[in-house]
Design an enzyme around this catalytic site. Structure first.
Site, mmCIF file in Angstrom:
data_model
loop_
_atom_site.group_PDB
_atom_site.id
_atom_site.type_symbol
_atom_site.label_atom_id
_atom_site.label_comp_id
_atom_site.label_asym_id
_atom_site.label_seq_id
_atom_site.Cartn_x
_atom_site.Cartn_y
_atom_site.Cartn_z
ATOM 1 N N SER A 1 0.828 -1.212 0.000
ATOM 2 C CA SER A 1 0.000 0.000 0.000
ATOM 3 C C SER A 1 0.858 1.256 0.000
ATOM 4 O O SER A 1 1.723 1.425 0.857
ATOM 5 C CB SER A 1 -0.876 0.055 1.258
ATOM 6 O OG SER A 1 -1.835 -0.935 1.215
ATOM 7 N N HIS B 1 -3.559 0.395 -5.186
ATOM 8 C CA HIS B 1 -3.102 -0.877 -5.785
ATOM 9 C C HIS B 1 -3.515 -0.896 -7.260
ATOM 10 O O HIS B 1 -4.684 -1.011 -7.582
ATOM 11 C CB HIS B 1 -3.711 -2.075 -5.036
ATOM 12 C CG HIS B 1 -3.077 -2.280 -3.705
ATOM 13 N ND1 HIS B 1 -2.068 -3.183 -3.492
ATOM 14 C CD2 HIS B 1 -3.286 -1.654 -2.526
ATOM 15 C CE1 HIS B 1 -1.689 -3.119 -2.227
ATOM 16 N NE2 HIS B 1 -2.418 -2.200 -1.617
ATOM 17 N N HIS C 1 -5.699 -8.884 -1.784
ATOM 18 C CA HIS C 1 -5.830 -9.101 -0.341
ATOM 19 C C HIS C 1 -6.935 -10.106 -0.032
ATOM 20 O O HIS C 1 -7.982 -10.123 -0.689
ATOM 21 C CB HIS C 1 -6.157 -7.786 0.373
ATOM 22 C CG HIS C 1 -5.079 -6.767 0.255
ATOM 23 N ND1 HIS C 1 -4.999 -5.903 -0.814
ATOM 24 C CD2 HIS C 1 -4.028 -6.479 1.058
ATOM 25 C CE1 HIS C 1 -3.941 -5.124 -0.659
ATOM 26 N NE2 HIS C 1 -3.332 -5.445 0.459
ATOM 27 N N TYR D 1 -8.868 -9.861 2.443
ATOM 28 C CA TYR D 1 -10.066 -9.142 2.909
ATOM 29 C C TYR D 1 -10.935 -8.609 1.770
ATOM 30 O O TYR D 1 -12.043 -8.149 1.993
ATOM 31 C CB TYR D 1 -9.691 -8.004 3.876
ATOM 32 C CG TYR D 1 -8.890 -6.862 3.291
ATOM 33 C CD1 TYR D 1 -9.449 -5.933 2.427
ATOM 34 C CD2 TYR D 1 -7.554 -6.696 3.640
ATOM 35 C CE1 TYR D 1 -8.716 -4.883 1.918
ATOM 36 C CE2 TYR D 1 -6.808 -5.653 3.140
ATOM 37 C CZ TYR D 1 -7.392 -4.756 2.269
ATOM 38 O OH TYR D 1 -6.655 -3.718 1.765
ATOM 39 N N GLU D 2 -10.420 -8.676 0.536
ATOM 40 C CA GLU D 2 -11.253 -8.259 -0.594
ATOM 41 C C GLU D 2 -12.258 -9.353 -0.965
ATOM 42 O O GLU D 2 -13.057 -9.180 -1.877
ATOM 43 C CB GLU D 2 -10.376 -7.935 -1.803
ATOM 44 C CG GLU D 2 -9.504 -6.714 -1.589
ATOM 45 C CD GLU D 2 -8.545 -6.487 -2.753
ATOM 46 O OE1 GLU D 2 -8.994 -5.994 -3.790
ATOM 47 O OE2 GLU D 2 -7.356 -6.816 -2.617
ATOM 48 N N ALA E 1 2.649 -2.246 4.048
ATOM 49 C CA ALA E 1 2.432 -1.235 5.084
ATOM 50 C C ALA E 1 1.905 -1.988 6.307
ATOM 51 O O ALA E 1 1.151 -2.950 6.163
ATOM 52 C CB ALA E 1 1.407 -0.225 4.605
ATOM 53 N N MET F 1 -2.210 -6.856 6.808
ATOM 54 C CA MET F 1 -3.248 -7.718 6.215
ATOM 55 C C MET F 1 -2.782 -8.434 4.953
ATOM 56 O O MET F 1 -3.575 -8.696 4.052
ATOM 57 C CB MET F 1 -4.487 -6.866 5.919
ATOM 58 C CG MET F 1 -5.050 -6.162 7.136
ATOM 59 S SD MET F 1 -6.449 -5.137 6.711
ATOM 60 C CE MET F 1 -6.595 -4.112 8.179
ATOM 61 N N SER F 2 -1.516 -8.710 4.874
ATOM 62 C CA SER F 2 -1.033 -9.366 3.642
ATOM 63 C C SER F 2 0.209 -10.200 3.941
ATOM 64 O O SER F 2 0.512 -10.517 5.083
ATOM 65 C CB SER F 2 -0.679 -8.295 2.594
ATOM 66 O OG SER F 2 0.427 -7.530 3.027
ATOM 67 N N ASN G 1 1.641 3.475 11.112
ATOM 68 C CA ASN G 1 0.862 3.978 12.260
ATOM 69 C C ASN G 1 1.188 3.147 13.492
ATOM 70 O O ASN G 1 1.687 2.029 13.367
ATOM 71 C CB ASN G 1 -0.646 3.842 11.969
ATOM 72 C CG ASN G 1 -1.030 2.428 11.570
ATOM 73 O OD1 ASN G 1 -0.829 2.012 10.423
ATOM 74 N ND2 ASN G 1 -1.545 1.689 12.521
ATOM 75 N N HIS H 1 -7.122 4.056 6.173
ATOM 76 C CA HIS H 1 -6.297 3.679 5.014
ATOM 77 C C HIS H 1 -5.643 4.932 4.428
ATOM 78 O O HIS H 1 -4.516 4.900 3.945
ATOM 79 C CB HIS H 1 -7.169 2.970 3.971
ATOM 80 C CG HIS H 1 -6.370 2.398 2.837
ATOM 81 N ND1 HIS H 1 -5.374 1.460 3.010
ATOM 82 C CD2 HIS H 1 -6.405 2.650 1.495
ATOM 83 C CE1 HIS H 1 -4.837 1.154 1.839
ATOM 84 N NE2 HIS H 1 -5.443 1.864 0.912
HETATM 85 N N1 HPA Z 1 -3.302 -2.981 11.123
HETATM 86 C C1 HPA Z 1 -3.435 -3.807 10.074
HETATM 87 N N2 HPA Z 1 -2.962 -3.512 8.865
HETATM 88 C C2 HPA Z 1 -2.333 -2.341 8.699
HETATM 89 C C3 HPA Z 1 -2.169 -1.435 9.762
HETATM 90 C C4 HPA Z 1 -2.675 -1.767 11.033
HETATM 91 O O1 HPA Z 1 -2.572 -1.015 12.024
HETATM 92 N N3 HPA Z 1 -1.482 -0.358 9.251
HETATM 93 C C5 HPA Z 1 -1.243 -0.633 7.946
HETATM 94 N N4 HPA Z 1 -1.750 -1.826 7.597
#
Ligand code: HPA
Length: 273
Positions: A31, A62, A84, A86-87, A114, A212-213, A236, A248
């Site tokens: 990302s 993406h 992903h 989650y998609e 990320a 998440m990947s 973050n 996001h």
């Molecule tokens: N959690 C899950 N996936 C992420 C995060 C997070 O805090 N930051 C970037 N991708």
């Protein structure tokens, strides 16, 4: 059981008609890191929607492009955009880029992503060299890959990620004077960010960054005998560490600010291969 060779045969056939060379290293851009494709010498770009059966990425940032590229005489296969879980895709669909990389002849793969910082010492903008992934055995979804990997061989997960490649990333960070955290990447399914109590649990279990990947991609590459390495860009602090909401948009913004050092690190790493 999904027969991935059969399922993606038309896609691979299509690609084989147009490949300009056999790439050595595949890179999946996470990302907000998609711009890296513009920093190398692109020889051929393929839009993934021209490939039959390639899953469509629906996530902002993406792009759905595959580049055959060169940097300092090293031949690369760069995926701008990933799929992903989650998609709503199956794990066997999420690993299509890795399947393609293997079929195109890549022996090594670098997975960037990320991630949120679970480790209290991590700050947004930090880079983390992945030294470990969360336990493959508790990721139920990976069982779908068992039929795709060669289970008879009881694949070992010892040099995973690959120590030799990680050493080269460390060397690259030293040359480029880029600070690197080193830690364990913890996969979550998403799509929502975590609850603070989930983060406390992952922390107790050794997680340093959460995203998440990547883990299924890394696993599939490893059992297919590719050397795997991975770098996380911490965008973050993990959920519950600050009063700010996770978004996001924030992930993309921080990735944009920090991507220059990741690009420098990756370029130097490529030179050391
Ligand atoms: N959690 C899950 N996936 C992420 C995060 C997070 O805090 N930051 C970037 N991708």
């Amino acid at each position: 059981m999904v027969d991935i060779n059969f399922k993606y045969a038309p896609l691979i056939e299509e690609l084989e008609k147009i490949v300009p060379f056999e790439p050595e290293l595949a890179i999946i851009l996470g990302s907000g890191l998609g711009d890296f494709a513009e920093k190398v010498n692109v020889v051929k770009t393929i839009s993934t929607d021209s490939l039959p059966g390639y899953p469509v990425s629906t996530v902002a940032g993406h792009k759905g492009k595959i580049h055959f590229a060169e940097y300092k005489n090293k031949k690369l296969l760069v995926f701008q955009g990933r799929i992903h879980f989650y998609e709503g895709y199956r794990i066997s669909e999420c690993i299509v880029p890795v399947h393609i990389a293997k079929k195109m002849g890549c022996k090594k793969i670098l997975l960037t992503n990320a991630a949120g910082g679970i480790n209290h010492e991590y700050e947004p903008g930090d880079l983390m060299l992945v030294q470990n992934f969360n336990s493959i055995n508790i990721m139920k979804e990976l069982s779908e890959l068992v039929g795709l990997a060669n289970i008879d061989q009881r694949n070992d997960l010892l040099d995973f990620p690959c120590k030799e490649l990680n050493q080269k990333i460390l060397e690259a960070s030293f040359i480029e004077k880029v600070d690197l955290q080193k830690g364990l990447y913890w996969f979550v399914k998403g799509p929502s960010y975590e609850t603070p109590s989930e983060i406390r649990m992952y922390s107790k279990l050794g997680g340093d960054a959460v995203g998440m990947s990547t883990v299924h991609e890394a696993y599939f590459a490893h059992v297919n005998k590719m050397k795997v390495c991975s770098i996380s860009l911490i965008t973050n602090k993990a959920a519950g560490y600050t009063s700010e909401k996770l978004s996001h948009q924030e992930v993309i913004e921080v990735a944009n600010l920090a991507k220059e050092k990741l690009e420098r690190l990756v370029k130097r790493f490529i030179m050391l291969l």
